[in-house]
Design an enzyme around this catalytic site. Structure first.
Site, PDB file in Angstrom:
ATOM      1  N   GLY A 111      -6.541 -18.881  -5.991  1.00 47.30           N
ATOM      2  CA  GLY A 111      -7.160 -17.649  -5.507  1.00 47.30           C
ATOM      3  C   GLY A 111      -7.919 -17.892  -4.220  1.00 47.30           C
ATOM      4  CG  ASP A 134      -2.035  -1.053   1.040  1.00 44.95           C
ATOM      5  OD1 ASP A 134      -2.548  -1.201  -0.085  1.00 44.95           O
ATOM      6  OD2 ASP A 134      -2.347  -1.748   2.025  1.00 44.95           O
ATOM      7  CD1 TRP A 145      -9.778  -2.872  -4.529  1.00 46.92           C
ATOM      8  CD2 TRP A 145      -9.365  -0.729  -5.057  1.00 46.92           C
ATOM      9  NE1 TRP A 145      -9.801  -2.130  -3.358  1.00 46.92           N
ATOM     10  CE2 TRP A 145      -9.543  -0.817  -3.655  1.00 46.92           C
ATOM     11  CE3 TRP A 145      -9.093   0.509  -5.624  1.00 46.92           C
ATOM     12  CZ2 TRP A 145      -9.462   0.290  -2.805  1.00 46.92           C
ATOM     13  CZ3 TRP A 145      -9.012   1.623  -4.781  1.00 46.92           C
ATOM     14  CH2 TRP A 145      -9.192   1.504  -3.395  1.00 46.92           C
ATOM     15  NE  ARG A 161     -12.718  -1.501  -0.640  1.00 46.20           N
ATOM     16  CZ  ARG A 161     -13.391  -1.976   0.384  1.00 46.20           C
ATOM     17  NH1 ARG A 161     -14.709  -1.878   0.425  1.00 46.20           N
ATOM     18  NH2 ARG A 161     -12.789  -2.583   1.378  1.00 46.20           N
ATOM     19  CG  ASP A 215      -7.244  -4.402  -2.901  1.00 47.57           C
ATOM     20  OD1 ASP A 215      -7.576  -5.457  -3.463  1.00 47.57           O
ATOM     21  OD2 ASP A 215      -7.614  -4.114  -1.766  1.00 47.57           O
ATOM     22  CB  THR A 273     -12.501 -14.097  -1.011  1.00 46.32           C
ATOM     23  OG1 THR A 273     -12.834 -12.705  -1.089  1.00 46.32           O
ATOM     24  CG2 THR A 273     -13.179 -14.728   0.202  1.00 46.32           C
TER      25      THR A 273
HETATM   26  N1  GLY Z   1      -7.309  -2.140  -0.204  1.00 46.50           N
HETATM   27  C1  GLY Z   1      -8.079  -2.627   0.863  1.00 46.50           C
HETATM   28  C2  GLY Z   1      -9.540  -2.528   0.651  1.00 46.50           C
HETATM   29  O1  GLY Z   1     -10.003  -2.188  -0.405  1.00 46.50           O
HETATM   30  O2  GLY Z   1     -10.256  -2.800   1.596  1.00 46.50           O
END
Ligand code: GLY
Length: 400
Positions: free
Chosen positions: A235, A116, A253, A249, A177, A237
């Site tokens: 993969g 991040d 992203w 989300r 993300d 989650t």
């Molecule tokens: N990047 C972390 C989230 O979207 O919660």
């Protein structure tokens, strides 16, 4: 008729509500003004509690309100957007004080074991470098890019998302993300002339494209690679409903993230993948155009919406229309973005700082751990404001 960079033709205008952009921006600025008093030199927490942001709690060596975890720069980013909207020095001065905090964080390697760094340093340091030429910000962002490169697993061609590089639970794992963290690396190559940053970012984005997009154009939230052999594994989650569902989300992203990678590389694969993931997202929206927190939930579900996913998706769609030729396809994405943003402004935005100090209500951080469910989120607020700025200012220069 032109409204910012969203073209509204007379037919679609009659059939859908109109975005009151001035009011939406005024509401957002009023809330930011109020937060400027509360959070002058501290950082709000990731999400609201009952729609109110409090300072980041004290944790370990961190004092209350200090700069740790992945979301602090969204507050800084909002200040830069407010500065661009108004030209007012109060936002710029507050955001410039954050540069010191982010410089200290990276120089002292405080809470930097994360991909991040891209979110953090694009908004807190690349933005001021682009807007004001701040050299300290530029230096801090380059240090952050170097730190991010330490997370690159060469054999697998991926940047590890979370945690210690030797933690078996996290080693070789990336998350969708991550695509938004790659611009920091492309920017570092532009700044330094050293292509290693951009090459790593490109390989990473290509691995996400190849292994994290399922045949039906849904996304895995997280995916593991064997870092010794480089083989893709499986993969899983973390914040979605199930391993084989599509976390809303994450899909958002993917839309915006692939476009940002396209912006820097012009590899048509990324634009195409952004379009495909956008098409899936748009085909799975409820009537008010704001997705539930996982796209497995359909109209009438009692599950919560994730307005932050919608805000990210709007930014992605507005970016996409910059890269498509004029025509019905471009118009389709513009119209979808406008409807989503209008719904956010009318049905999800807060406009009374006494009742809520969030810009945008009704997001979900992590339903599985009951964290920030049906609350404001710093990233939801940031991307909502970015969407408003993009709509107001044609040719807005990205921070990413
Ligand atoms: N990047 C972390 C989230 O979207 O919660």
């Amino acid at each position: 008729m032109e409204q910012g960079n969203i073209t509204i033709d007379s037919t679609t205008k009659q059939n859908s509500p109109k975005l009151d952009l001035d009011r939406a921006i005024q509401c957002a600025l009023a809330t930011i003004d109020s937060n400027l008093v509360t959070f002058a030199d501290t950082f709000p927490n990731d999400t609201t509690v009952n729609n109110i942001y409090y300072p980041r709690p004290a944790r370990g060596n961190f004092a209350e309100g200090s700069n740790y975890e992945w979301t602090t720069s969204f507050w800084t980013g909002m200040l830069w957007l407010a500065y661009e909207l108004t030209g007012s020095a109060k936002y710029r001065q507050a955001a410039e004080r954050h540069i010191l905090s982010f410089a200290e964080r990276i120089e002292q390697k405080i809470d930097v074991d994360t991909h991040d760094l891209g979110f953090l340093y694009s908004l807190a340091c690349v933005a001021p470098w682009r807007l004001t030429g701040d050299e300290q910000a530029r230096g801090a962002a380059l240090l952050a890019a170097n730190q991010l490169m330490t997370r690159y697993h060469e054999k697998a061609g991926i940047i590890q998302a979370w945690g210690d590089l030797n933690d078996p639970a996290q080693r070789g794992r990336t998350i969708v993300d991550s695509l938004l963290n790659m611009p920091l690396l492309y920017w570092a190559s532009e700044m330094t002339g050293d292509s290693r940053f951009a090459t790593a970012a490109y390989h990473h984005a290509m691995q996400v494209h190849t292994h994290m997009i399922r045949p039906d154009n849904t996304t895995y939230h997280t995916f593991y690679w064997d870092t010794e052999s480089g083989e893709p594994l499986y993969g899983r989650t973390a914040q979605g409903y199930a391993d084989d569902s599509c976390w809303a989300r994450g899909q958002a992203w993917s839309i915006y993230g692939f476009l940002l990678n396209y912006r820097y590389t012009r590899d048509a694969t990324f634009l195409e993948t952004a379009r495909k993931t956008a098409d899936y997202y748009l085909a799975n929206l409820p009537e008010d155009h704001v997705a539930y927190w996982d796209l497995v939930f359909k109209e009438g579900s009692q599950e919560e919406r994730d307005s932050s996913a919608a805000a990210i998706a709007v930014c992605g769609l507005l970016e996409m229309v910059q890269w498509l030729p004029d025509g019905p396809e471009r118009q389709r994405y513009e119209t979808a973005a406008r409807k989503m943003l209008t719904s956010l402004a009318q049905n999800y935005a807060a406009c009374d700082p006494a009742a809520s100090n969030a810009l945008l209500l009704h997001s979900v951080y992590d339903k599985n751990t009951n964290r920030g469910v049906d609350e404001g989120t710093l990233w939801g607020d940031y991307f909502y404001l970015e969407a408003l700025v993009r709509t107001r200012h044609q040719n807005w220069q990205l921070y990413w």
